[in-house]
Each structure stands twice: as structure tokens, then as C-alpha cells.
Design a protein around this motif. Sequence first.
Motif, mmCIF file in Angstrom:
data_model
loop_
_atom_site.group_PDB
_atom_site.id
_atom_site.type_symbol
_atom_site.label_atom_id
_atom_site.label_comp_id
_atom_site.label_asym_id
_atom_site.label_seq_id
_atom_site.Cartn_x
_atom_site.Cartn_y
_atom_site.Cartn_z
ATOM 1 N N THR A 39 15.340 15.526 -21.900
ATOM 2 C CA THR A 39 15.285 15.758 -23.343
ATOM 3 C C THR A 39 14.263 14.847 -24.002
ATOM 4 O O THR A 39 13.427 15.295 -24.791
ATOM 5 N N GLU A 40 14.321 13.575 -23.677
ATOM 6 C CA GLU A 40 13.378 12.624 -24.262
ATOM 7 C C GLU A 40 11.953 12.886 -23.794
ATOM 8 O O GLU A 40 11.009 12.799 -24.572
ATOM 9 N N TYR A 41 11.779 13.214 -22.529
ATOM 10 C CA TYR A 41 10.450 13.473 -21.990
ATOM 11 C C TYR A 41 9.811 14.675 -22.680
ATOM 12 O O TYR A 41 8.647 14.634 -23.060
ATOM 13 N N PHE A 42 10.588 15.741 -22.862
ATOM 14 C CA PHE A 42 10.046 16.959 -23.472
ATOM 15 C C PHE A 42 9.686 16.752 -24.943
ATOM 16 O O PHE A 42 8.802 17.417 -25.462
ATOM 17 N N LYS A 43 10.371 15.826 -25.619
ATOM 18 C CA LYS A 43 10.030 15.538 -27.013
ATOM 19 C C LYS A 43 8.594 15.033 -27.124
ATOM 20 O O LYS A 43 7.890 15.348 -28.069
ATOM 21 N N PHE A 44 8.196 14.222 -26.164
ATOM 22 C CA PHE A 44 6.886 13.576 -26.234
ATOM 23 C C PHE A 44 5.830 14.224 -25.345
ATOM 24 O O PHE A 44 4.645 13.990 -25.521
ATOM 25 N N ASN A 45 6.243 15.015 -24.376
ATOM 26 C CA ASN A 45 5.318 15.599 -23.418
ATOM 27 C C ASN A 45 5.551 17.088 -23.234
ATOM 28 O O ASN A 45 5.388 17.609 -22.139
ATOM 29 N N GLY A 46 5.906 17.780 -24.283
ATOM 30 C CA GLY A 46 6.223 19.196 -24.192
ATOM 31 C C GLY A 46 5.116 20.045 -23.610
ATOM 32 O O GLY A 46 5.367 21.052 -22.956
#
Length: 75
Positions: A39-46
Motif C-alpha cells: 500500500t505504501e509503495y504504490f502510493k509513491f511508486n504507482g
Amino acid sequence: MSKSNGNDCAFGHASETGHCTGITKREWFAGQALPALATEYFKFNGACFEKDHLYANLSAHAYRMADAMLQARKP
């Protein structure tokens, strides 16, 4: 607290040879950490969603977090 190295069973039972027939605590902790990390990764690296490195990075981070959880359990 347990002095587990993470290779003992989270679920299931150890076989006669001592091997876990279910998943290990380390695997369980990594699996529990993975959704939050993703979830956190996709927020910044979608934009990287379909890239192969994404899965390797998330898996590596999940196991590092699991190792930290196992370390925190030690007295």
C-alpha cells in the motif's frame, strides 16, 4: 518470549524430521507485513506497478520486516 529463529511452525506441526509442515513464523510475519508495505509503495511508486523489480523489492522488505519482528520477540 520465544527464542525462535523464525524457522519453527506458525501453523501446522513439525514432522518427525523436525521440518515444518505448515508455514514458518518468519513466512507468516512477512505475509502479514506485505499488504501494508505494498500500500505504501504504490502510493509513491504507482507508475512502477507492472515492473518486475517491484515484487522483488516488496518481498525483500517484507522479509526484513519479519526478521525485525522475530528479533523484537527475543528477551
